[in-house]
Scaffold this motif. Structure first.
Motif, PDB file in Angstrom:
ATOM      1  N   ARG A   1      46.103 -68.766  60.286  1.00 14.46           N
ATOM      2  CA  ARG A   1      45.772 -67.496  60.940  1.00 14.46           C
ATOM      3  C   ARG A   1      44.489 -66.892  60.376  1.00 14.46           C
ATOM      4  N   ILE A   2      44.294 -67.015  59.074  1.00 19.56           N
ATOM      5  CA  ILE A   2      43.071 -66.466  58.484  1.00 19.56           C
ATOM      6  C   ILE A   2      41.846 -67.218  58.998  1.00 19.56           C
ATOM      7  N   ILE A   3      41.929 -68.549  59.018  1.00 19.91           N
ATOM      8  CA  ILE A   3      40.785 -69.344  59.483  1.00 19.91           C
ATOM      9  C   ILE A   3      40.538 -69.110  60.972  1.00 19.91           C
ATOM     10  N   ARG A   4      41.619 -68.927  61.740  1.00 16.49           N
ATOM     11  CA  ARG A   4      41.442 -68.674  63.172  1.00 16.49           C
ATOM     12  C   ARG A   4      40.743 -67.332  63.414  1.00 16.49           C
ATOM     13  N   HIS A   5      41.083 -66.319  62.628  1.00 18.62           N
ATOM     14  CA  HIS A   5      40.456 -65.011  62.794  1.00 18.62           C
ATOM     15  C   HIS A   5      39.030 -64.979  62.253  1.00 18.62           C
ATOM     16  N   CYS A   6      38.795 -65.766  61.215  1.00 16.49           N
ATOM     17  CA  CYS A   6      37.465 -65.731  60.606  1.00 16.49           C
ATOM     18  C   CYS A   6      37.117 -67.112  60.059  1.00 16.49           C
ATOM     19  N   PRO A   7      36.607 -68.002  60.896  1.00 16.37           N
ATOM     20  CA  PRO A   7      36.317 -69.382  60.475  1.00 16.37           C
ATOM     21  C   PRO A   7      35.345 -69.464  59.302  1.00 16.37           C
ATOM     22  N   GLU A   8      34.438 -68.468  59.187  1.00 12.45           N
ATOM     23  CA  GLU A   8      33.433 -68.537  58.121  1.00 12.45           C
ATOM     24  C   GLU A   8      34.021 -68.382  56.727  1.00 12.45           C
ATOM     25  N   SER A   9      35.247 -67.883  56.642  1.00 11.54           N
ATOM     26  CA  SER A   9      35.828 -67.587  55.328  1.00 11.54           C
ATOM     27  C   SER A   9      36.102 -68.839  54.503  1.00 11.54           C
ATOM     28  N   TYR A  10      36.152 -70.008  55.153  1.00 10.88           N
ATOM     29  CA  TYR A  10      36.512 -71.232  54.431  1.00 10.88           C
ATOM     30  C   TYR A  10      35.497 -71.604  53.363  1.00 10.88           C
ATOM     31  N   SER A  11      34.244 -71.184  53.528  1.00  9.07           N
ATOM     32  CA  SER A  11      33.186 -71.639  52.624  1.00  9.07           C
ATOM     33  C   SER A  11      33.048 -70.806  51.357  1.00  9.07           C
ATOM     34  N   ILE A  12      33.782 -69.704  51.256  1.00 14.56           N
ATOM     35  CA  ILE A  12      33.661 -68.832  50.078  1.00 14.56           C
ATOM     36  C   ILE A  12      34.272 -69.516  48.866  1.00 14.56           C
ATOM     37  N   VAL A  13      33.634 -69.357  47.715  1.00 10.19           N
ATOM     38  CA  VAL A  13      34.152 -69.921  46.465  1.00 10.19           C
ATOM     39  C   VAL A  13      34.435 -68.791  45.486  1.00 10.19           C
ATOM     40  N   ASP A  14      35.350 -69.046  44.535  1.00  6.98           N
ATOM     41  CA  ASP A  14      35.659 -68.029  43.534  1.00  6.98           C
ATOM     42  C   ASP A  14      34.707 -68.161  42.350  1.00  6.98           C
ATOM     43  N   ASN A  15      35.017 -67.466  41.267  1.00  8.10           N
ATOM     44  CA  ASN A  15      34.117 -67.461  40.107  1.00  8.10           C
ATOM     45  C   ASN A  15      33.989 -68.833  39.447  1.00  8.10           C
ATOM     46  N   ARG A  16      34.975 -69.705  39.668  1.00  6.46           N
ATOM     47  CA  ARG A  16      34.910 -71.059  39.103  1.00  6.46           C
ATOM     48  C   ARG A  16      34.187 -72.031  40.023  1.00  6.46           C
ATOM     49  N   GLY A  17      33.912 -71.577  41.243  1.00  8.56           N
ATOM     50  CA  GLY A  17      33.301 -72.466  42.222  1.00  8.56           C
ATOM     51  C   GLY A  17      34.323 -73.177  43.084  1.00  8.56           C
ATOM     52  N   TRP A  18      35.591 -72.749  43.033  1.00  7.32           N
ATOM     53  CA  TRP A  18      36.642 -73.376  43.837  1.00  7.32           C
ATOM     54  C   TRP A  18      36.598 -72.855  45.269  1.00  7.32           C
ATOM     55  N   ASN A  19      36.688 -73.778  46.241  1.00  6.55           N
ATOM     56  CA  ASN A  19      36.812 -73.382  47.636  1.00  6.55           C
ATOM     57  C   ASN A  19      38.280 -73.492  48.061  1.00  6.55           C
ATOM     58  N   ALA A  20      38.543 -73.277  49.347  1.00  3.32           N
ATOM     59  CA  ALA A  20      39.929 -73.279  49.834  1.00  3.32           C
ATOM     60  C   ALA A  20      40.623 -74.617  49.596  1.00  3.32           C
ATOM     61  N   ARG A  21      39.864 -75.722  49.665  1.00  7.23           N
ATOM     62  CA  ARG A  21      40.461 -77.039  49.461  1.00  7.23           C
ATOM     63  C   ARG A  21      40.912 -77.242  48.018  1.00  7.23           C
ATOM     64  N   HIS A  22      40.138 -76.720  47.059  1.00  6.07           N
ATOM     65  CA  HIS A  22      40.561 -76.800  45.661  1.00  6.07           C
ATOM     66  C   HIS A  22      41.931 -76.137  45.483  1.00  6.07           C
ATOM     67  N   PHE A  23      42.073 -74.937  46.067  1.00 10.66           N
ATOM     68  CA  PHE A  23      43.332 -74.202  45.919  1.00 10.66           C
ATOM     69  C   PHE A  23      44.478 -74.904  46.641  1.00 10.66           C
ATOM     70  N   ALA A  24      44.198 -75.500  47.788  1.00  8.72           N
ATOM     71  CA  ALA A  24      45.239 -76.210  48.530  1.00  8.72           C
ATOM     72  C   ALA A  24      45.769 -77.394  47.732  1.00  8.72           C
ATOM     73  N   MET A  25      44.895 -78.051  46.980  1.00  7.58           N
ATOM     74  CA  MET A  25      45.320 -79.194  46.170  1.00  7.58           C
ATOM     75  C   MET A  25      46.302 -78.766  45.082  1.00  7.58           C
ATOM     76  N   VAL A  26      46.129 -77.559  44.561  1.00  8.24           N
ATOM     77  CA  VAL A  26      47.019 -77.061  43.513  1.00  8.24           C
ATOM     78  C   VAL A  26      48.438 -76.893  44.042  1.00  8.24           C
ATOM     79  N   SER A  27      48.562 -76.480  45.313  1.00  8.19           N
ATOM     80  CA  SER A  27      49.890 -76.223  45.882  1.00  8.19           C
ATOM     81  C   SER A  27      50.690 -77.501  46.099  1.00  8.19           C
ATOM     82  N   LEU A  28      49.987 -78.630  46.293  1.00  9.04           N
ATOM     83  CA  LEU A  28      50.644 -79.917  46.569  1.00  9.04           C
ATOM     84  C   LEU A  28      51.560 -79.828  47.786  1.00  9.04           C
ATOM     85  N   ARG A  29      51.218 -78.948  48.739  1.00  2.94           N
ATOM     86  CA  ARG A  29      51.996 -78.814  49.974  1.00  2.94           C
ATOM     87  C   ARG A  29      51.310 -79.594  51.083  1.00  2.94           C
TER      88      ARG A  29
END
Length: 453
Positions: free
Chosen positions: A246-274
């Protein structure tokens, strides 16, 4: 407080208080500093439509009780909000407005009453929001209508909208978005907006509501916390596929943002192992390129996945080792505390000729050997064998542990049967109850494999 007066206050009987002087009425309180108002309001059943005659009568006798707090810092309004009594909330606010007009002292009784915090740093509005999650929105509407400028901050800098999101109170959120949309941009002390909380808790409907209500979706989505994490990062890290979509559908550009470590959405998704979240991000054309994105340490999402898998793998091994060691200990001890005991002359088992006893000895031996084998395998794996051999060894240890667990159940059933042979009915019932373990284990395993698939 006099026990009779306490009972009268709890029942709402005002007659005994008519003859008490105003100064004396103020001083009547319990050990917890609850006044007669606190007692009356708290004694009513939660959510019940209560009579307000006692509250109105007591306030006419002694208006200052309206602002009296107990030792937890709760005013009568706090208690009314906690107990979900909207009628009492309405009466208290109306009386406060009346006092402000009549006294003309410049003191806004309503504002003071709504701003005061209890020891948990909650205002009456926060208490009303938390209670509204159980089905009473009227109190929140009443407070907002009478004091729209009230301070909406609570413990840890949480606004009422934060509290409503945490409580998953959708009706309250709709009301707050109508009357206080500015709260969507407020942060708590960790830098989280209410959208951060909704994403972290996996409230997909609330996430959609907040995205649709926000005039500037980009600002809402890009608002990062103290660590540079957006709502999308939090949803991905927790494995909430629906929120991510839902977040990506409402705002596709949000996927490219990184946090202070340089992690993007894919980095965080890997942590969940879902698997669902990983699949969602892999299928999304905007996010495919992120698989090669590197953080400040040069790690791609695949590096994070490998590290997360290794961490989870160690936890699995540790839990399996504990179970195997426990079974081995119990199986070993069972041999020396056998059913029926030993003969005093030569130390042999009294029931050694009994078929059920023999089955007990065999199954207990199987349990001990297999569990000890599993412990040994885990010991070898501690040397980081690696590769396919490590996976095969872990599977072997798992099968050995599961089989030894079943053997322990059989040992219990046969040992019990051997001791209760003279009470056939009781022996059968005990065996039947013990063997239900296998039915339960089958259901759990089927459910586990279904989730994995």
């Amino acid at each position: 407080m006099n026990p009779d007066l306490y009972r009268d206050a709890a029942k709402g009987e005002i007659e005994p208080f008519n003859e008490i002087a105003k100064d004396e009425l103020v001083s009547i309180a319990t050990h917890e500093k609850n006044t007669v108002l606190h007692v009356n309001i708290a004694s009513q059943q939660e959510g019940e439509r209560v009579s307000t005659e006692f509250v109105e009568g007591i306030l006419e006798m002694c208006p200052s009780l309206l602002l009296q707090v107990n030792d937890k810092g709760d005013t009568p309004l706090h208690v009314a909000a906690k107990c979900r009594h909207p009628a009492v909330v309405e009466v208290l606010i109306k009386f406060a407005k009346k006092q402000s007009r009549e006294l003309e002292s410049g003191v806004d009784w309503v504002r003071w009453m709504l701003l005061v915090e209890n020891e948990e740093k909650n205002t009456a509005l926060h208490e009303a929001v938390q209670s509204a999650a159980k089905g009473s929105v009227e109190m929140v509407a009443e407070i907002l209508e009478n004091c729209p400028s009230a301070d909406h901050r609570g413990p840890d800098g949480l606004t009422t909208l934060h509290a409503a999101v945490i409580c998953n109170a959708e009706d309250v959120i709709k009301l707050l978005l109508e009357k206080k949309k500015i709260l969507t941009r407020e942060r708590d002390r960790h830098g989280w907006t209410s959208l951060h909380h909704a994403a972290y808790l996996g409230h997909s409907n609330i996430t959609s509501m907040m995205l649709k209500s926000e005039d500037d979706k980009i600002v809402a989505l890009y608002k990062e916390d103290d660590r540079g994490m957006t709502a999308l990062h939090l949803a991905a890290s927790q494995g909430y596929e629906r929120v991510v979509r839902r977040i990506i559908r409402h705002c596709p550009e949000s996927y490219s943002i990184v946090d202070n470590r340089g992690w993007n959405a894919r980095h965080f998704a890997m942590v969940s192992l879902r698997g669902g979240v990983l699949k969602s991000l892999l299928e999304n054309p905007y996010v495919i390129s992120l698989i090669h994105g590197r953080d400040k340490n040069g790690n791609t999402p695949l590096h994070v996945l490998a590290a997360a898998y290794r961490s989870d793998y160690r936890k699995v091994r540790e839990s399996h080792l504990v179970v195997a060691a426990l079974i081995a200990t119990v199986a070993f001890a069972a041999v020396f505390t056998i059913p029926g005991g030993y003969k005093s002359d030569n130390g042999t088992a009294i029931l050694r000729g009994n078929t059920a006893f023999q089955a007990f000895i065999i199954s207990d031996t199987i349990a001990m050997v297999l569990s000890r084998s599993a412990v040994f395998i885990h010991f070898v794996l501690s040397f980081e064998v690696g590769g396919k051999a490590e996976i095969d060894s872990l599977v072997t240890a798992f099968i050995s542990t599961m089989t030894s667990m079943g053997a322990m159940v059989i040992a219990f059933v046969t040992g019990t049967y051997a001791m209760l042979a003279t009470s056939f009915g009781l022996a059968i019932i005990t065996c039947f109850i013990g063997l239900t373990f296998f039915l339960l284990a089958l259901c759990v395993m089927r459910r586990a494999f279904y989730i994995i698939e």
